[in-house]
Design an enzyme around this catalytic site. Sequence first.
Site, PDB file in Angstrom:
ATOM      1  N   LYS A  10      -4.639   4.680   7.072  1.00  7.35           N
ATOM      2  CA  LYS A  10      -3.911   5.837   6.319  1.00  7.35           C
ATOM      3  C   LYS A  10      -4.385   7.159   6.288  1.00  7.35           C
ATOM      4  O   LYS A  10      -5.725   7.427   6.594  1.00  7.35           O
ATOM      5  CB  LYS A  10      -4.572   4.840   5.270  1.00  7.35           C
ATOM      6  CG  LYS A  10      -3.381   6.103   3.884  1.00  7.35           C
ATOM      7  CD  LYS A  10      -3.301   4.606   2.342  1.00  7.35           C
ATOM      8  CE  LYS A  10      -2.736   5.848   1.706  1.00  7.35           C
ATOM      9  NZ  LYS A  10      -1.116   5.818   2.204  1.00  7.35           N
ATOM     10  N   HIS A  62      -7.078   0.823   1.224  1.00  8.37           N
ATOM     11  CA  HIS A  62      -6.175   0.612   1.824  1.00  8.37           C
ATOM     12  C   HIS A  62      -6.679   0.824   3.247  1.00  8.37           C
ATOM     13  O   HIS A  62      -8.281   0.663   3.682  1.00  8.37           O
ATOM     14  CB  HIS A  62      -5.115   1.985   1.833  1.00  8.37           C
ATOM     15  CG  HIS A  62      -4.489   1.677   0.937  1.00  8.37           C
ATOM     16  ND1 HIS A  62      -4.857   2.229  -0.404  1.00  8.37           N
ATOM     17  CD2 HIS A  62      -2.925   1.378   0.567  1.00  8.37           C
ATOM     18  CE1 HIS A  62      -3.758   2.224  -1.589  1.00  8.37           C
ATOM     19  NE2 HIS A  62      -2.705   1.624   0.041  1.00  8.37           N
TER      20      HIS A  62
HETATM   21  N1  NAD Z   1       6.375   2.737  -0.615  1.00  7.88           N
HETATM   22  C1  NAD Z   1       5.945   2.042  -0.411  1.00  7.88           C
HETATM   23  O1  NAD Z   1       5.582   0.606  -1.129  1.00  7.88           O
HETATM   24  C2  NAD Z   1       4.916   1.819   1.126  1.00  7.88           C
HETATM   25  C3  NAD Z   1       3.986   0.871   1.524  1.00  7.88           C
HETATM   26  C4  NAD Z   1       2.886   0.658   2.921  1.00  7.88           C
HETATM   27  C5  NAD Z   1       3.249   1.688   3.185  1.00  7.88           C
HETATM   28  N2  NAD Z   1       3.886   3.213   2.986  1.00  7.88           N
HETATM   29  C6  NAD Z   1       3.772   4.253   3.359  1.00  7.88           C
HETATM   30  O2  NAD Z   1       4.823   4.497   4.535  1.00  7.88           O
HETATM   31  C7  NAD Z   1       4.051   5.703   5.847  1.00  7.88           C
HETATM   32  C8  NAD Z   1       4.238   4.678   7.066  1.00  7.88           C
HETATM   33  O3  NAD Z   1       2.907   3.520   6.901  1.00  7.88           O
HETATM   34  P1  NAD Z   1       2.812   2.663   8.337  1.00  7.88           P
HETATM   35  O4  NAD Z   1       1.334   2.018   8.033  1.00  7.88           O
HETATM   36  O5  NAD Z   1       3.730   1.945   8.373  1.00  7.88           O
HETATM   37  O6  NAD Z   1       2.276   3.972   9.370  1.00  7.88           O
HETATM   38  P2  NAD Z   1       2.326   3.904  11.152  1.00  7.88           P
HETATM   39  O7  NAD Z   1       1.533   4.927  11.131  1.00  7.88           O
HETATM   40  O8  NAD Z   1       1.933   2.671  11.566  1.00  7.88           O
HETATM   41  O9  NAD Z   1       3.482   3.839  11.523  1.00  7.88           O
HETATM   42  C9  NAD Z   1       4.368   5.863  11.005  1.00  7.88           C
HETATM   43  C10 NAD Z   1       5.741   6.065  11.984  1.00  7.88           C
HETATM   44  O10 NAD Z   1       6.163   6.700  12.342  1.00  7.88           O
HETATM   45  C11 NAD Z   1       6.248   7.393  13.479  1.00  7.88           C
HETATM   46  N3  NAD Z   1       7.008   8.489  13.435  1.00  7.88           N
HETATM   47  C12 NAD Z   1       6.049   9.868  12.862  1.00  7.88           C
HETATM   48  N4  NAD Z   1       6.578  11.504  12.516  1.00  7.88           N
HETATM   49  C13 NAD Z   1       7.763  10.352  12.504  1.00  7.88           C
HETATM   50  C14 NAD Z   1       9.007  11.152  12.866  1.00  7.88           C
HETATM   51  N5  NAD Z   1       9.220  13.332  12.232  1.00  7.88           N
HETATM   52  N6  NAD Z   1      10.010  10.925  11.940  1.00  7.88           N
HETATM   53  C15 NAD Z   1      10.595   9.075  12.407  1.00  7.88           C
HETATM   54  N7  NAD Z   1       9.107   8.738  12.969  1.00  7.88           N
HETATM   55  C16 NAD Z   1       7.982   8.898  12.827  1.00  7.88           C
HETATM   56  C17 NAD Z   1       4.967   7.525  13.981  1.00  7.88           C
HETATM   57  O11 NAD Z   1       5.898   7.340  15.609  1.00  7.88           O
HETATM   58  C18 NAD Z   1       4.855   5.886  13.460  1.00  7.88           C
HETATM   59  O12 NAD Z   1       5.384   4.518  14.401  1.00  7.88           O
HETATM   60  C19 NAD Z   1       2.543   5.674   5.052  1.00  7.88           C
HETATM   61  O13 NAD Z   1       3.082   7.132   4.497  1.00  7.88           O
HETATM   62  C20 NAD Z   1       2.662   4.949   3.516  1.00  7.88           C
HETATM   63  O14 NAD Z   1       1.727   5.511   2.758  1.00  7.88           O
HETATM   64  C21 NAD Z   1       4.323   2.768   1.333  1.00  7.88           C
HETATM   65  O1  LIG Z   2      -0.249   1.111   3.599  1.00 12.36           O
HETATM   66  C1  LIG Z   2      -0.242   2.201   3.247  1.00 12.36           C
HETATM   67  O2  LIG Z   2      -0.469   3.045   3.556  1.00 12.36           O
HETATM   68  C2  LIG Z   2       0.586   2.198   1.780  1.00 12.36           C
HETATM   69  N1  LIG Z   2       0.356   3.317   0.879  1.00 12.36           N
HETATM   70  C3  LIG Z   2       1.346   3.394  -0.213  1.00 12.36           C
HETATM   71  C4  LIG Z   2       0.615   3.949  -1.017  1.00 12.36           C
HETATM   72  O3  LIG Z   2      -0.344   5.814  -0.345  1.00 12.36           O
HETATM   73  O4  LIG Z   2       0.551   4.194  -2.149  1.00 12.36           O
HETATM   74  C5  LIG Z   2       1.806   2.044  -0.875  1.00 12.36           C
HETATM   75  C6  LIG Z   2       0.825   0.631  -0.260  1.00 12.36           C
HETATM   76  C7  LIG Z   2       1.044   0.468   0.953  1.00 12.36           C
END
Ligand code: NAD
Ligand SMILES: O=C(O)C1=N[C@H](C(=O)O)CCC1
Length: 261
Positions: free
Chosen positions: A155, A151
């Site tokens: 992260k 990643h």
């Molecule tokens: N399930 C999927 O397909 C998938 C894909 C990508 C990322 N993710 C996950 O999504 C999450 C976010 O990833 P990202 O790269 O966008 O992170 P990021 O750090 O860019 O964004 C997170 C945002 O959440 C905000 N935040 C913090 N506390 C908060 C709260 N209590 N309520 C609302 N907002 C709050 C932060 O200020 C920030 O703007 C991570 O856990 C990542 O692993 C999941």
């Molecule tokens: O960008 C991230 O952070 C992502 N998190 C998810 C994970 O923890 O598996 C999914 C992919 C992107």
Amino acid sequence: MVKVLVAGFKGRMGNTTVQMVLEHEGFDLVGVFDPMASEKNLNENPAYSQTDVPVFTNLANIKTDAEVWIDFTRPTSVFENTKFALEHGISPVIGTTGMTDDQVKELQALAKEKQVGGLIAPNFGISAVLLMQFAKQAAKYLPDVEIIEMHHDNKLDAPSGTALNTAKMIAEVRKEHYQGNPDEKETLPGARGANYEGMRIHAVRLPGYVAHEQVLFGGKGEALTIRQDSFDRISFMSGVAVATEKIRNYSELMVGLENIL
Ligand SMILES: NC(=O)c1ccc[n+]([C@@H]2O[C@H](COP(=O)([O-])OP(=O)(O)OC[C@H]3O[C@@H](n4cnc5c(N)ncnc54)[C@H](O)[C@@H]3O)[C@@H](O)[C@H]2O)c1
Ligand SMILES: O=C(O)C1=N[C@H](C(=O)O)CCC1
């Protein structure tokens, strides 16, 4: 029209999700939430000057008629956010990773009590959903397996939610066993990676990467590698959209996008 609130809208995934929701003809964006926001309305942002959507910066102050809560926030905030959504009859569509098994169980009990449908998807990308399914199938025949997830270097959680979920799905069909030489010693601690029921998980963090995973299987004289790559966060959006469209048809909190495909 499905009324949607996006939590974490200032972040990488939240921002991509806001664009998807605004472009989707079946969705109505009725609120956005992020403690980092300084604006009161999305229209203060030049990119959204025509979009009248209230901005919330504190969970306790959220007043909304949203039907679906899409969450891409932080491992430290996702549990409270999901609880808030369920308690207010809003269906959570959760992409944020890093919740413990106990937290997920507590939220599932709450969803059942409130009869609210919801989804926690460690990965909304179809390539990752397929990788997990294929890996589970392969592990029946090739039970020696290691996972490498790669990643971007911003992260927060390791291993990734996808890698942990892959290991959990494989564990459903694979008997727990030790892999490698029983006498092996780590001369540098951590060299063999994390250990989930004998499966090793290795987490790589590098600039330039988005989200990638390899599952490596080894057998006598042969090997199988299954790999998926998300090169762009747009890869997650069709999964988020499908979940947002369908989730109100359910009355339980499920884990894994495959449950609604
Ligand atoms: N399930 C999927 O397909 C998938 C894909 C990508 C990322 N993710 C996950 O999504 C999450 C976010 O990833 P990202 O790269 O966008 O992170 P990021 O750090 O860019 O964004 C997170 C945002 O959440 C905000 N935040 C913090 N506390 C908060 C709260 N209590 N309520 C609302 N907002 C709050 C932060 O200020 C920030 O703007 C991570 O856990 C990542 O692993 C999941
Ligand atoms: O960008 C991230 O952070 C992502 N998190 C998810 C994970 O923890 O598996 C999914 C992919 C992107």
